[in-house]
Scaffold this motif. Structure first.
Motif, PDB file in Angstrom:
ATOM      1  N   PHE A 197       0.852  -1.177   0.000  1.00  0.00           N
ATOM      2  CA  PHE A 197       0.000   0.000   0.000  1.00  0.00           C
ATOM      3  C   PHE A 197       0.895   1.236   0.000  1.00  0.00           C
ATOM      4  O   PHE A 197       1.843   1.347   0.795  1.00  0.00           O
ATOM      5  CB  PHE A 197      -0.921   0.007   1.215  1.00  0.00           C
ATOM      6  CG  PHE A 197      -1.935  -1.105   1.192  1.00  0.00           C
ATOM      7  CD1 PHE A 197      -3.138  -0.957   0.515  1.00  0.00           C
ATOM      8  CD2 PHE A 197      -1.688  -2.307   1.839  1.00  0.00           C
ATOM      9  CE1 PHE A 197      -4.068  -1.977   0.487  1.00  0.00           C
ATOM     10  CE2 PHE A 197      -2.611  -3.334   1.816  1.00  0.00           C
ATOM     11  CZ  PHE A 197      -3.808  -3.182   1.139  1.00  0.00           C
ATOM     12  N   VAL A 198       0.609   2.166  -0.913  1.00  0.00           N
ATOM     13  CA  VAL A 198       1.442   3.348  -1.095  1.00  0.00           C
ATOM     14  C   VAL A 198       0.572   4.599  -1.074  1.00  0.00           C
ATOM     15  O   VAL A 198      -0.650   4.529  -1.244  1.00  0.00           O
ATOM     16  CB  VAL A 198       2.227   3.287  -2.423  1.00  0.00           C
ATOM     17  CG1 VAL A 198       3.102   2.045  -2.489  1.00  0.00           C
ATOM     18  CG2 VAL A 198       1.266   3.311  -3.619  1.00  0.00           C
ATOM     19  N   HIS A 230      -4.906  -8.347   1.631  1.00  0.00           N
ATOM     20  CA  HIS A 230      -5.127  -7.605   0.388  1.00  0.00           C
ATOM     21  C   HIS A 230      -6.124  -6.465   0.525  1.00  0.00           C
ATOM     22  O   HIS A 230      -6.194  -5.612  -0.365  1.00  0.00           O
ATOM     23  CB  HIS A 230      -5.605  -8.561  -0.711  1.00  0.00           C
ATOM     24  CG  HIS A 230      -4.527  -9.479  -1.206  1.00  0.00           C
ATOM     25  ND1 HIS A 230      -4.281  -9.681  -2.545  1.00  0.00           N
ATOM     26  CD2 HIS A 230      -3.616 -10.233  -0.562  1.00  0.00           C
ATOM     27  CE1 HIS A 230      -3.276 -10.535  -2.695  1.00  0.00           C
ATOM     28  NE2 HIS A 230      -2.861 -10.882  -1.495  1.00  0.00           N
ATOM     29  N   ASN A 231      -6.903  -6.422   1.591  1.00  0.00           N
ATOM     30  CA  ASN A 231      -7.979  -5.439   1.702  1.00  0.00           C
ATOM     31  C   ASN A 231      -7.670  -4.391   2.756  1.00  0.00           C
ATOM     32  O   ASN A 231      -7.344  -4.726   3.900  1.00  0.00           O
ATOM     33  CB  ASN A 231      -9.295  -6.132   2.048  1.00  0.00           C
ATOM     34  CG  ASN A 231      -9.734  -7.117   0.980  1.00  0.00           C
ATOM     35  OD1 ASN A 231      -9.555  -6.866  -0.208  1.00  0.00           O
ATOM     36  ND2 ASN A 231     -10.281  -8.235   1.393  1.00  0.00           N
ATOM     37  N   LEU A 232      -7.768  -3.129   2.369  1.00  0.00           N
ATOM     38  CA  LEU A 232      -7.680  -2.026   3.312  1.00  0.00           C
ATOM     39  C   LEU A 232      -9.109  -1.577   3.609  1.00  0.00           C
ATOM     40  O   LEU A 232      -9.796  -1.048   2.736  1.00  0.00           O
ATOM     41  CB  LEU A 232      -6.866  -0.876   2.722  1.00  0.00           C
ATOM     42  CG  LEU A 232      -6.774   0.395   3.570  1.00  0.00           C
ATOM     43  CD1 LEU A 232      -6.146   0.103   4.925  1.00  0.00           C
ATOM     44  CD2 LEU A 232      -5.987   1.476   2.840  1.00  0.00           C
ATOM     45  N   LEU A 275      -6.508  -3.715   8.067  1.00  0.00           N
ATOM     46  CA  LEU A 275      -6.256  -4.614   6.950  1.00  0.00           C
ATOM     47  C   LEU A 275      -6.932  -5.951   7.221  1.00  0.00           C
ATOM     48  O   LEU A 275      -7.059  -6.374   8.373  1.00  0.00           O
ATOM     49  CB  LEU A 275      -4.752  -4.831   6.759  1.00  0.00           C
ATOM     50  CG  LEU A 275      -3.899  -3.590   6.518  1.00  0.00           C
ATOM     51  CD1 LEU A 275      -2.416  -3.959   6.536  1.00  0.00           C
ATOM     52  CD2 LEU A 275      -4.257  -2.926   5.214  1.00  0.00           C
ATOM     53  N   SER A 276      -7.347  -6.621   6.155  1.00  0.00           N
ATOM     54  CA  SER A 276      -7.998  -7.917   6.339  1.00  0.00           C
ATOM     55  C   SER A 276      -7.638  -8.868   5.211  1.00  0.00           C
ATOM     56  O   SER A 276      -7.263  -8.452   4.107  1.00  0.00           O
ATOM     57  CB  SER A 276      -9.518  -7.762   6.406  1.00  0.00           C
ATOM     58  OG  SER A 276     -10.066  -7.647   5.107  1.00  0.00           O
ATOM     59  N   SER A 277      -7.768 -10.153   5.511  1.00  0.00           N
ATOM     60  CA  SER A 277      -7.664 -11.225   4.532  1.00  0.00           C
ATOM     61  C   SER A 277      -8.573 -12.332   5.006  1.00  0.00           C
ATOM     62  O   SER A 277      -8.314 -12.964   6.032  1.00  0.00           O
ATOM     63  CB  SER A 277      -6.221 -11.721   4.410  1.00  0.00           C
ATOM     64  OG  SER A 277      -6.134 -12.788   3.495  1.00  0.00           O
ATOM     65  N   SER A 324     -16.524  -1.219   3.467  1.00  0.00           N
ATOM     66  CA  SER A 324     -15.590  -0.129   3.226  1.00  0.00           C
ATOM     67  C   SER A 324     -14.536  -0.459   2.186  1.00  0.00           C
ATOM     68  O   SER A 324     -13.798   0.416   1.753  1.00  0.00           O
ATOM     69  CB  SER A 324     -14.904   0.256   4.546  1.00  0.00           C
ATOM     70  OG  SER A 324     -14.298  -0.883   5.134  1.00  0.00           O
ATOM     71  N   CYS A 325     -14.446  -1.723   1.759  1.00  0.00           N
ATOM     72  CA  CYS A 325     -13.458  -2.090   0.747  1.00  0.00           C
ATOM     73  C   CYS A 325     -13.919  -1.683  -0.650  1.00  0.00           C
ATOM     74  O   CYS A 325     -13.105  -1.411  -1.521  1.00  0.00           O
ATOM     75  CB  CYS A 325     -13.201  -3.598   0.800  1.00  0.00           C
ATOM     76  SG  CYS A 325     -11.901  -4.170  -0.302  1.00  0.00           S
TER      77      CYS A 325
END
Length: 388
Positions: free
Chosen positions: A76-77, A100-102, A112-114, A205-206
């Motif tokens: 994430f940037v 992969h999910n913010l 963050l989640s996966s 929210s993703c």
């Protein structure tokens, strides 16, 4: 800054000016250095008020997700236009993550989640911990899948809270950090506000276009529909839902923004962008503020279509543009008057770039749940590497 007597020129200034007019504007990385120099500065910059004021003065930067070639992880940037060197415009805040999910960003914290695992971290302090999930009753089909719809600070109590919902269910949960005992809450049906041929979708929210404005979370349902949709609003003080009228304009992609402390809606039709601003929040009156003709930017590379955009510095846009197969994609940088400010080429074969719906402000605020810190959860090695 240093005199020969080993004091700083700041010693000649009143203490309140140093703290409230100088240190409060510094980014957390520089503040940590200052705290190591002077005990007085360390004490003055450790209060809750100072840390929150410092966070509010940091730039609000859109977070971009990039797939890492040849690996399962992502990074994430954030886009920093004033960085030295073109390669430093995209600055990592999470270097490598299997998550992969913010799903949330608030006061410098990221969620963050996966799949079924959730983590919260503060990239500036390099602290992270496992995020507790609400204990919800299981059904005959097993434990229901839950998702995060919102992340906010509850102003009356100062607590940071997460709004959770079960997929396909109107029942949700409000859970404060440091607790796994939720309060049950219900949301309105999205289906009631959509055309008959559209099924009810989630507004996690993703994927949903959302913004925290005037103490309320705002979700724009049906962002890919070519029809007018309403805005769902969640008051973070009373923790109740209501509906709000959208501008009613059509477009291929519609997103919500906060511009100059006003709620705004950005509508994209590939060749042009319209930005509508809510002139009267209580009366829900919208007005067209900007219309940007992308084809008129002769200095920009040719593009086939654009996929998403984000707001920079309240008056600038960052747009993800896709070119024909013969050329690389790029990030187009322009202002709201349609002036071309430059572009950043996304080199083919390096990263696949996706805009998230989250904005990041650096913060030195500690993770807000003492229970996990006492249990050592903050020091547990995270499944990602922080980049700041």
């Amino acid at each position: 800054m240093m005199k020969r007597s080993h004091t700083t020129v700041l010693d000649d200034l009143p203490e309140w000016i140093v703290i409230e007019e100088i240190l409060v504007w510094l980014p957390p990385k520089d503040l940590f250095r200052c705290r190591a120099v002077c005990k007085l500065w360390r004490s003055a910059t450790s209060t809750d008020k100072f840390m929150l004021d410092n966070c509010r003065r940091q730039p609000l930067l859109p977070v971009i997700r990039q797939d890492i070639p040849g690996q399962e992880g992502v990074r994430f940037v954030v886009f920093r236009d004033k960085s030295v060197g073109a390669d430093q415009k995209l600055c990592p805040i999470i270097q490598h993550s299997k998550f992969h999910n913010l799903l949330g960003a608030c006061d410098g914290f990221l969620i963050l989640s996966s799949e079924s695992d959730f983590w919260i971290c503060n990239p500036a302090t390099r602290k992270c911990a496992i995020l507790p999930q609400p204990r919800v009753p299981s059904s005959s089909a097993g434990v229901p899948r839950i998702y995060i719809a919102g992340f906010y600070q509850h102003q009356p109590s100062g607590e940071y809270r997460v709004l959770w919902f079960s997929h396909g269910c109107l029942r949700g949960y409000v859970l404060r950090f440091g607790s796994d005992k939720p309060r049950i809450i219900s949301r309105p049906s999205v289906s009631s506000r959509l055309p008959e041929f559209w099924h009810q979708g989630e507004f996690d929210s993703c994927y949903s276009s959302q913004v925290n404005h005037r103490g309320s979370l705002h979700w724009l349902t049906g962002i890919y529909m070519e029809t007018a949709v309403d805005i769902m609003v969640f008051d973070t003080v009373t923790e109740t839902f209501r509906w709000m009228r959208s501008p009613g304009r059509l477009g291929r992609r519609v997103s919500l923004l906060e511009m100059d402390n006003k709620l705004a809606s950005c509508i994209d039709n590939d060749a042009s962008i319209e930005i509508w601003v809510m002139q009267d929040y209580e009366a829900e009156v919208w007005a067209l503020k900007y219309r940007i003709n992308l084809l008129a930017m002769n200095t920009s590379p040719q593009f086939k279509y654009i996929s998403k955009m984000a707001l920079l510095n309240q008056r600038e846009l960052l747009i993800c543009c896709h070119t024909p197969s013969v050329g690389p994609d790029y990030l187009l940088h322009c202002d709201t008057d349609g002036k071309f400010l430059g572009y950043y080429e996304l080199k083919e074969g390096t990263y696949s770039t996706y805009f998230t719906n989250q904005y990041f402000q650096e913060s030195m605020i500690p993770l807000p749940f003492c229970e996990m810190q006492e249990e050592g959860g903050v020091d547990k090695e995270p499944p990602f590497f922080i980049g700041l």
